[in-house]
Write a protein that holds these residues in place. Structure first.
Motif, PDB file in Angstrom:
ATOM      1  N   LEU A 138      83.788  70.290  25.098  1.00  0.00           N
ATOM      2  CA  LEU A 138      83.480  70.995  23.861  1.00  0.00           C
ATOM      3  C   LEU A 138      82.164  71.748  23.931  1.00  0.00           C
ATOM      4  O   LEU A 138      82.072  72.890  23.461  1.00  0.00           O
ATOM      5  CB  LEU A 138      83.448  70.001  22.689  1.00  0.00           C
ATOM      6  CG  LEU A 138      83.211  70.588  21.296  1.00  0.00           C
ATOM      7  CD1 LEU A 138      84.370  71.505  20.891  1.00  0.00           C
ATOM      8  CD2 LEU A 138      83.017  69.474  20.273  1.00  0.00           C
ATOM      9  N   VAL A 139      81.140  71.148  24.515  1.00  0.00           N
ATOM     10  CA  VAL A 139      79.798  71.740  24.427  1.00  0.00           C
ATOM     11  C   VAL A 139      79.274  72.303  25.732  1.00  0.00           C
ATOM     12  O   VAL A 139      78.349  73.121  25.716  1.00  0.00           O
ATOM     13  CB  VAL A 139      78.782  70.717  23.860  1.00  0.00           C
ATOM     14  CG1 VAL A 139      79.242  70.175  22.527  1.00  0.00           C
ATOM     15  CG2 VAL A 139      78.527  69.569  24.848  1.00  0.00           C
ATOM     16  N   ALA A 179      70.704  77.269  29.015  1.00  0.00           N
ATOM     17  CA  ALA A 179      70.021  77.847  30.182  1.00  0.00           C
ATOM     18  C   ALA A 179      68.591  77.345  30.305  1.00  0.00           C
ATOM     19  O   ALA A 179      68.123  77.016  31.403  1.00  0.00           O
ATOM     20  CB  ALA A 179      70.048  79.376  30.097  1.00  0.00           C
ATOM     21  N   THR A 180      67.888  77.259  29.184  1.00  0.00           N
ATOM     22  CA  THR A 180      66.479  76.858  29.224  1.00  0.00           C
ATOM     23  C   THR A 180      66.321  75.423  29.686  1.00  0.00           C
ATOM     24  O   THR A 180      65.522  75.124  30.588  1.00  0.00           O
ATOM     25  CB  THR A 180      65.832  77.033  27.828  1.00  0.00           C
ATOM     26  OG1 THR A 180      65.965  78.396  27.420  1.00  0.00           O
ATOM     27  CG2 THR A 180      64.354  76.653  27.876  1.00  0.00           C
ATOM     28  N   ILE A 181      67.076  74.508  29.069  1.00  0.00           N
ATOM     29  CA  ILE A 181      66.957  73.098  29.436  1.00  0.00           C
ATOM     30  C   ILE A 181      67.391  72.880  30.882  1.00  0.00           C
ATOM     31  O   ILE A 181      66.807  72.062  31.607  1.00  0.00           O
ATOM     32  CB  ILE A 181      67.794  72.201  28.473  1.00  0.00           C
ATOM     33  CG1 ILE A 181      67.577  70.721  28.798  1.00  0.00           C
ATOM     34  CG2 ILE A 181      69.264  72.539  28.525  1.00  0.00           C
ATOM     35  CD1 ILE A 181      66.178  70.237  28.571  1.00  0.00           C
ATOM     36  N   THR A 182      68.387  73.657  31.359  1.00  0.00           N
ATOM     37  CA  THR A 182      68.822  73.546  32.751  1.00  0.00           C
ATOM     38  C   THR A 182      67.717  73.977  33.700  1.00  0.00           C
ATOM     39  O   THR A 182      67.459  73.330  34.728  1.00  0.00           O
ATOM     40  CB  THR A 182      70.078  74.389  32.995  1.00  0.00           C
ATOM     41  OG1 THR A 182      71.101  74.007  32.072  1.00  0.00           O
ATOM     42  CG2 THR A 182      70.595  74.202  34.412  1.00  0.00           C
ATOM     43  N   LEU A 209      74.984  58.037  23.928  1.00  0.00           N
ATOM     44  CA  LEU A 209      74.860  58.877  22.734  1.00  0.00           C
ATOM     45  C   LEU A 209      75.921  59.988  22.654  1.00  0.00           C
ATOM     46  O   LEU A 209      76.435  60.259  21.569  1.00  0.00           O
ATOM     47  CB  LEU A 209      73.457  59.478  22.648  1.00  0.00           C
ATOM     48  CG  LEU A 209      72.389  58.574  21.999  1.00  0.00           C
ATOM     49  CD1 LEU A 209      71.025  59.253  22.053  1.00  0.00           C
ATOM     50  CD2 LEU A 209      72.769  58.234  20.561  1.00  0.00           C
ATOM     51  N   PRO A 210      76.279  60.679  23.754  1.00  0.00           N
ATOM     52  CA  PRO A 210      77.290  61.745  23.624  1.00  0.00           C
ATOM     53  C   PRO A 210      78.618  61.299  23.016  1.00  0.00           C
ATOM     54  O   PRO A 210      79.100  61.960  22.082  1.00  0.00           O
ATOM     55  CB  PRO A 210      77.437  62.249  25.067  1.00  0.00           C
ATOM     56  CG  PRO A 210      76.094  62.019  25.669  1.00  0.00           C
ATOM     57  CD  PRO A 210      75.637  60.708  25.095  1.00  0.00           C
ATOM     58  N   PRO A 264      71.235  67.389  24.244  1.00  0.00           N
ATOM     59  CA  PRO A 264      70.777  68.340  23.220  1.00  0.00           C
ATOM     60  C   PRO A 264      71.871  69.291  22.750  1.00  0.00           C
ATOM     61  O   PRO A 264      71.908  69.656  21.573  1.00  0.00           O
ATOM     62  CB  PRO A 264      69.634  69.092  23.922  1.00  0.00           C
ATOM     63  CG  PRO A 264      69.838  68.874  25.370  1.00  0.00           C
ATOM     64  CD  PRO A 264      70.480  67.550  25.501  1.00  0.00           C
ATOM     65  N   LEU A 265      72.779  69.680  23.659  1.00  0.00           N
ATOM     66  CA  LEU A 265      73.880  70.551  23.251  1.00  0.00           C
ATOM     67  C   LEU A 265      74.822  69.836  22.281  1.00  0.00           C
ATOM     68  O   LEU A 265      75.342  70.445  21.333  1.00  0.00           O
ATOM     69  CB  LEU A 265      74.656  71.030  24.480  1.00  0.00           C
ATOM     70  CG  LEU A 265      73.910  71.970  25.442  1.00  0.00           C
ATOM     71  CD1 LEU A 265      74.790  72.319  26.644  1.00  0.00           C
ATOM     72  CD2 LEU A 265      73.469  73.247  24.727  1.00  0.00           C
TER      73      LEU A 265
END
Length: 574
Positions: free
Chosen positions: A304-305, A532-535, A277-278, A194-195
């Protein structure tokens, strides 16, 4: 880049994994428990371990490069592994379990003879040490460049760490860390994805910024013929590679062996889309990479992300996935040496204590050999091409005949040696001699087709000739059936109880490992500046997942041994 948090994450996870290996030091009572988990490993554990055994830093370097340059075809190629695993589950995995052998080398000795076994052990050990030693180099380079550490000490340190828990804990230690690696790597990729999409402006921004043919199933040099050749290769590789055979023989039944392969197939149907995908997204961010720089696409998108901490998590996953692949090979090479060379040829009367000393000692010996090979990689040059060439040269001739012997009653040891030798010589000719002498070089697809197809054609031709000229069962097959009947092994009540204890212990360690990983992820969610949320969400998912092996461990019933008086009463009654 702030590397302090990343280094701390890697060190904490590494110390935890080493501690797991030490915990399993007390579980290896004999060869069957050390190398095959007492032949009672839960099938879902074996399937996940098999899946992780396929991963290494090369997955991110080589496949990531293809995904960056050509797009979806990298996923298409990896789907051939799904097809190979389906065929293995339907036909091959149950056959391996039904042989009753601890290792593939043991089956080769019993079915095709000691001479064939010796030749195969020599080739297998050489190829395994070289390939797995080579894959240690890129991950050491990855970690050293990312954390600004010297390459040589990093290679030695990572290699010794990799050997330690394999030599001490055996198969269960390898499998538990495989599961932990699967969770860490999956968590890192689900955070990265997602990032990465957010960085490129969402999925629409991604699709609009890449070439028109980026989502084609086939692309560039990766043609339909190449993909079909890979399907045939992966049927032989997944079904016959000695490291994977160990996963089929370590479960409790042919039905469970089939489930191991089917779980692997299901994971390889879904995971390539997520993993690839990344680097594909990085093509939309920076389309200017060329040549060998494309091999760094995965690491570049991570840098990078991913903020500090989460980058360390991703590097941990990459290293652990490489160690999973190398440790599986190390465990099997050690198993073959201990079971089939030391016990089978040198000291057949060796006690369990002696065999365990040889098992752990040989793990260190072969592991140090892998480190030496990894240190020599920079001087070798073009190591990726060399490793792929070794696989294409030796894969078909080494894997196809034992698989054929699982079904054929006519294949002899002499015919096996001839077919293996012809296959190796032809492959070596087209790889090494033909380009130099005739200025003719096979494409990668043709190389794979000949490498696997020629031994299969020779095996089929021999089978038809034997059926027409003799129509009788080979002497080796008759001897094998007689030996198999006589070797029906009974498990003592004490040994059965110890196996159950070992498996319950392993399941509980997996549960604790997942809970530890969840706590680490939750801590990172407070430290990170992005994601932070997805983690935190993934941390909760991992914590809930830890309940699965814990509940499974509680279902393992440990029977009690009859007391001495009960045993005497039963004996007098009889």
């Amino acid at each position: 880049m702030n590397t302090t948090i990343d280094t701390l994450v890697i060190l904490v996870f590494s110390a935890f994994v080493l501690g797991i290996g030490m915990l399993f030091a007390r579980t290896g009572r004999n060869l069957k428990s050390f190398f095959a988990g007492g032949e009672a490993v839960p099938w879902f554990i074996g399937g996940l371990s098999l899946f992780m055994s396929f991963f290494s830093a090369g997955t991110f370097v080589a496949w990531g490069s293809i995904a960056y340059k050509h797009g979806w075809v990298a996923i298409t190629i990896q789907w051939t592994m799904c097809i190979g695993a389906l065929v293995t589950g339907l036909f091959l995995a149950p056959r391996w379990k039904a042989t009753g052998a601890l290792t593939a080398a043991e089956f080769i000795r019993d079915r095709l003879g000691t001479t064939v076994q010796k030749a195969y052990i020599f080739i297998f050990t050489l190829v395994s040490l070289f390939i797995k030693g080579s894959v240690l180099y890129p991950v050491a380079k990855l970690v050293s460049s990312s954390l600004n550490l010297p390459l040589v000490p990093c290679t030695i340190g990572l290699g010794i760490f990799m050997i330690a828990y394999t030599a001490v804990g055996g198969l269960w230690a390898v499998m538990v860390t495989d599961i932990l690696q699967f969770v860490v790597l999956s968590a890192a990729v689900f955070i990265l994805l997602p990032l990465s999409l957010d960085r490129v402006g969402g999925f629409d921004g991604f699709t609009q910024a890449v070439p028109d043919d980026f989502f084609n199933l086939l692309n560039g040099e990766y043609t339909f013929g190449f993909v079909m050749a890979f399907v045939i290769y992966h049927i032989c590789y997944i079904g016959g590679n000695w490291t994977f055979v160990q996963r089929y023989t370590s479960v409790d039944s042919p039905k469970s062996a089939r489930k191991v392969a089917f779980l692997f197939a299901g994971l390889y149907l879904v995971s390539p889309v997520i993993w690839m995908l990344p680097p594909m997204i990085y093509k939309a961010i920076n389309p200017s990479l060329t040549g060998l720089d494309t091999e760094n696409a995965y690491l570049m998108i991570c840098k990078l992300v991913l903020p500090p901490g989460l980058l360390g998590l991703m590097l941990t996953g990459m290293y652990f996935s490489t160690s999973a692949s190398a440790n599986t090979a190390l465990n099997v090479v050690s198993a073959v040496f201990t079971n089939d060379i030391y016990k089978g040829l040198i000291n057949p009367q060796a006690s369990d204590r002696q065999l365990m000393r040889v098992a752990r000692g040989s793990s260190w010996f072969f592991g140090l050999g892998m480190i030496v090979i990894a240190l020599l990689v920079p001087a070798a040059g073009g190591i990726v091409e060399v490793v792929l060439s070794i696989s294409s040269i030796s894969g078909g001739p080494l894997l196809a005949p034992p698989l054929w012997a699982l079904f054929s009653k006519r294949l002899t040891g002499k015919a096996t040696l001839w077919i293996t030798s012809i296959g190796l010589l032809v492959n070596l000719f087209f790889k090494a001699v033909s380009p130099w002498l005739l200025d003719f070089k096979l494409t990668r697809g043709a190389e794979t087709i000949i490498g696997v197809g020629l031994p299969l054609l020779l095996l089929l031709a021999y089978e038809l000739w034997a059926a027409r000229s003799r129509s009788k069962i080979a002497a080796e097959e008759l001897s094998y059936q007689q030996t198999k009947t006589q070797a029906a092994e009974t498990v003592s009540p004490e040994e059965a109880i110890e196996v159950k204890k070992q498996n319950r212990f392993g399941l509980r360690i997996i549960a604790v490992s997942l809970a530890f990983t969840a706590v680490m992820l939750l801590g990172l969610s407070f430290l990170t500046t992005k994601g932070a949320t997805i983690t935190a969400v993934i941390s909760g998912v991992v914590l809930v997942a830890s309940l699965i092996p814990w509940r499974a461990s509680r279902r393992v019933q440990i029977p009690s041994l009859p007391s001495h008086s009960e045993t005497l009463a039963q004996s007098s009654h009889e």
